[in-house]
Design a protein around this motif. Structure first.
Motif, PDB file in Angstrom:
ATOM      1  N   THR A 121       0.829  -1.211   0.000  1.00  0.00           N
ATOM      2  CA  THR A 121       0.000   0.000   0.000  1.00  0.00           C
ATOM      3  C   THR A 121       0.860   1.257   0.000  1.00  0.00           C
ATOM      4  OG1 THR A 121      -0.110  -0.123   2.413  1.00  0.00           O
ATOM      5  CG2 THR A 121      -1.931  -1.105   1.172  1.00  0.00           C
ATOM      6  N   SER A 125      -0.754   4.995  -0.409  1.00  0.00           N
ATOM      7  CA  SER A 125      -0.628   6.023   0.637  1.00  0.00           C
ATOM      8  C   SER A 125       0.042   7.270   0.092  1.00  0.00           C
ATOM      9  CB  SER A 125       0.170   5.471   1.823  1.00  0.00           C
ATOM     10  OG  SER A 125      -0.484   4.372   2.407  1.00  0.00           O
ATOM     11  N   THR A 173      -4.916  -0.296   5.467  1.00  0.00           N
ATOM     12  CA  THR A 173      -4.492   0.994   4.902  1.00  0.00           C
ATOM     13  C   THR A 173      -5.458   1.452   3.820  1.00  0.00           C
ATOM     14  OG1 THR A 173      -2.182   0.490   5.379  1.00  0.00           O
ATOM     15  CG2 THR A 173      -2.613   2.234   3.779  1.00  0.00           C
ATOM     16  N   CYS A 308      -8.927   1.047  12.996  1.00  0.00           N
ATOM     17  CA  CYS A 308      -9.127   1.652  11.670  1.00  0.00           C
ATOM     18  C   CYS A 308     -10.580   1.420  11.285  1.00  0.00           C
ATOM     19  CB  CYS A 308      -8.168   1.049  10.642  1.00  0.00           C
ATOM     20  SG  CYS A 308      -8.651  -0.568  10.024  1.00  0.00           S
TER      21      CYS A 308
END
Length: 712
Positions: A121, A125, A173, A308
């Motif tokens: 990721t 990001s 993420t 998250c």
């Protein structure tokens, strides 16, 4: 061939021709030929311009695409990476090409590993962080219309791609990025416009306020010009647009010393979570395409103790569309699609803050039966509808409610003399931001609209209730309830507005039937930055004398016609208004866009209103009167807005009347109330207690947007 003969093969224009041919072949699916032509173009760029040139990086990008289409993902990643490094050195990390480069590199890397493999990721990001920085940087210098055009290039990645990734990959993420992308994109254009106006109005800088007045004056002239047929426009639209844009750019430049109107664009899920209570739940609904004919609905769910957000798959749009709309509020089918999949996260919740998406904007999902059929959703949970859960993390001053303006019992049948006289008694120095004029012919209401008798009683009762709790009220009924009177509230101290009248919303298809008369709608279609204005021209409210204009009669220049559009409202200054209650039909509807609902709620939000109470379908006159009277009684007793509406809807469901149960008695009840009584035909008793308004069609239409965000 011509370029080869005239310029030779070592010329940039020859390389551009090769590059174009490569792209055309790629579009046709001829990827191998595209790869051959693109490679030749790349070699020329390298010899002629060198490797540190934007055109060389663009060629690398194109070659990466062709390789990706051919399944050569490893080579595609290598080429994307080389292009990214060049663009970082040459263009910088806030350049659109650099940001797009990161996006495609991330997507290609995932393809190279397949759906079942572990994915990195890192590029995702980096892409999202760069995108936010770039959007903030660009928005800080662009005009409102330019922001709309610029954001259009990034709307699809934010509104579709990120949610598609969350749908395909169980990765924390990606879920975080998906939630943050939703916070960023929902209402981004509306929010930045509001913040910009707030900075200007709070600056108290005489020079900037003077420029702002000049900007509004010219914007009004542009509005009026666009409303005229092409052959009646005495000024150039393009020239006036340049003047407006120049003034707006000056305002943007000067406002920077007073603050940053892009600051809320960086709000993320952690900011929202930090403002949540221990038993709160936040739900961001999203909709996105999967394949050619499938629209998926999903939800990002956030609680105080989560590490998250979670991503929950809900349903396909075709599943929702297969349900009869008439059963939305009598069956538990909608709740089974929308709420049941996230039920485990709502268990024990005190407040559920949700922001709709897609078709859910037009459904009162807070007022539907629960999936178990035992209760209504609103009886089990406190469901707060928000523009975005970003609202929880935004600084917001609580507004007092001590001055109210009430409209009801409006006389729509008046001659032009009433409207002209009303116009003459109003100051001609009225702030130019609220002097826009609507297009009467944009409505399919040429027969006019009827008086709403119950609205006068409703308005008078509300006035009495508010006076009892020492709220200063101004009541406008009959011919005094004019559009001009409403516009005079711009920049006033009024903080509560109640409007009981006819509302309207017309789809683009309905309005297109009148294209021969609607020059503005046609012009807007050619200018993407007018999409919002075009949509807000097709929804609004009717005031005194509206039938005169609806019949096609002309009014003198500068006389309000009684048809107040959402676009006109958006030009007003209603920053002091805590709540607007729209006791009217279809006031919550509008065009569904990625940035929200473009209708009356958009106009009111742009004007600065905090909370809006509105309806999603045509409401009954008498039932609405009862609901509204109870709503204000609840407010006066100390309830907050949310609880006041919830209890007034319960009151209407349980409202009882005693009727003569004979056949003749039922006929009389139906004639007097225009409702269907539910007294049994064979009931032989003389009287029967009935609940005439317990059907959802009487009470479920009304919803609250952005209410009571000051609760602990």
């Amino acid at each position: 061939q011509i370029r080869e003969r005239v310029l030779g093969k070592e010329h940039p224009d020859y390389a551009r021709s090769l590059n174009n041919l490569a792209n055309y072949n790629s579009n046709l699916g001829n990827y191998s030929e595209a790869l051959r032509l693109g490679t030749e173009a790349l070699q020329i760029w390298e010899r002629v311009l060198g490797k540190e040139h934007p055109d060389y990086a663009t060629s690398l990008n194109n070659l990466a695409n062709y390789n990706s289409y051919l399944g050569n993902y490893g080579e595609a990643v290598r080429l994307w990476t080389e292009a990214l490094q060049i663009r970082e050195r040459v263009l910088g990390k806030e350049h659109p090409n650099y940001v797009y480069n990161l996006l495609f590199l991330a997507m290609t890397e995932v393809k190279s590993k397949g759906h079942k493999g572990d994915i990195s990721t890192n590029y995702y990001s980096r892409w999202f962080s760069s995108l936010v920085r770039m959007l903030r940087s660009q928005f800080s210098t662009l005009t409102e219309s330019e922001r709309a055009i610029f954001f259009g290039d990034y709307e699809k990645p934010l509104a579709e791609y990120v949610h598609r990734w969350a749908y395909l990959y169980d990765n924390d993420t990606i879920k975080e990025i998906g939630f943050d992308a939703t916070l960023l994109s929902k209402g981004i254009l509306l929010n930045t416009s509001q913040e910009m106006r707030q900075l200007i109005m709070n600056s108290n800088d005489s020079k900037m306020l003077s420029v702002y007045d000049e900007f509004k004056t010219n914007k009004l002239m542009l509005d009026r010009l666009l409303e005229k047929p092409l052959n009646e426009r005495h000024l150039s639209v393009d020239s006036l647009e340049r003047v407006v844009n120049s003034l707006e750019r000056e305002l943007i430049s000067n406002s920077k010393e007073f603050g940053d109107y892009t600051r809320n664009m960086q709000i993320n899920w952690r900011d929202v979570q930090s403002k949540m209570g221990a038993t709160d739940v936040c739900v961001e609904f999203v909709s996105f395409a999967i394949g050619a004919d499938s629209i998926i609905y999903a939800a990002y769910v956030l609680k105080k103790d989560m590490n998250c957000p979670v991503f929950v798959k809900l349903f396909e749009q075709k599943q929702l569309q297969s349900l009869p709309k008439k059963d939305y509020y009598s069956s538990s089918d909608v709740a089974s699609l929308v709420w049941k999949p996230i039920a485990e996260y709502m268990r024990g919740a005190s407040c559920v803050y949700f922001a709709p998406a897609g078709e859910l904007y037009n459904i009162a999902i807070e007022n539907i039966p629960c999936w178990d059929g035992a209760n209504l959703m609103s009886e089990t949970w406190n469901l707060y509808r928000l523009s975005s859960t970003r609202q929880l993390a935004m600084t917001r001053d609580k507004k007092a409610m001590n001055q109210a303006r009430i409209y009801g019992g409006i006389q729509y049948n008046t001659g032009d003399e009433v409207l002209i006289a009303d116009s003459k008694k109003r100051s001609r120095n009225r702030s130019m931001d609220d002097e826009c004029f609507s297009l009467a012919d944009s409505l399919n209401l040429r027969a006019g609209v009827a008086l709403l008798p119950a609205t006068k009683e409703e308005a008078m009762q509300i006035e009495a209730t508010l006076k009892d709790v020492k709220i200063t009220t101004v009541l406008r009924t009959d011919t005094l309830a004019t559009e001009g009177d409403f516009k005079d509230m711009s920049a006033s101290e009024v903080n509560l507005i109640h409007i009981a009248t006819h509302g309207f919303y017309w789809t683009e298809r309905e309005a297109s039937k009148y294209d021969d008369k609607l020059s503005f709608l046609m012009t807007a279609a050619e200018r993407p930055h007018y999409v919002e204005d075009k949509a807000m021209t097709r929804s609004g409210l009717l005031f005194a004398g509206a039938n005169y204009a609806l019949a096609g009669n002309k009014l003198p220049e500068g006389v309000d016609d009684g048809i107040l559009t959402a676009r006109e409202i958006s030009r007003m200054n209603l920053r002091n208004v805590d709540m607007v209650v729209l006791s009217a039909c279809q006031t919550g509807l509008g065009d569904l866009k990625g940035d929200g609902v473009f209708g009356l709620q958009r106009g009111l939000k742009k004007a600065g209103v905090s909370t809006i109470m509105m309806s999603l379908w045509k409401v009954d006159d008498k039932a609405t009167e009862l609901l509204m009277e109870q709503f204000y009684k609840n407010l006066a007793s100390g309830m907050n807005k949310f609880e006041s509406l919830k209890q007034s809807q319960k009151y209407l469901r349980e409202y009882e009347v005693e009727v003569d149960a004979s056949q003749e008695g039922r006929k009389q009840w139906n004639a007097n109330s225009r409702q269907q009584a539910n007294a049994a035909a064979e009931d032989k008793s003389l009287h029967k207690i009935i609940r005439p308004y317990n059907s959802p069609r009487y009470w479920a239409a009304f919803i609250l947007l952005d209410a009571d965000l000051f609760l602990p």
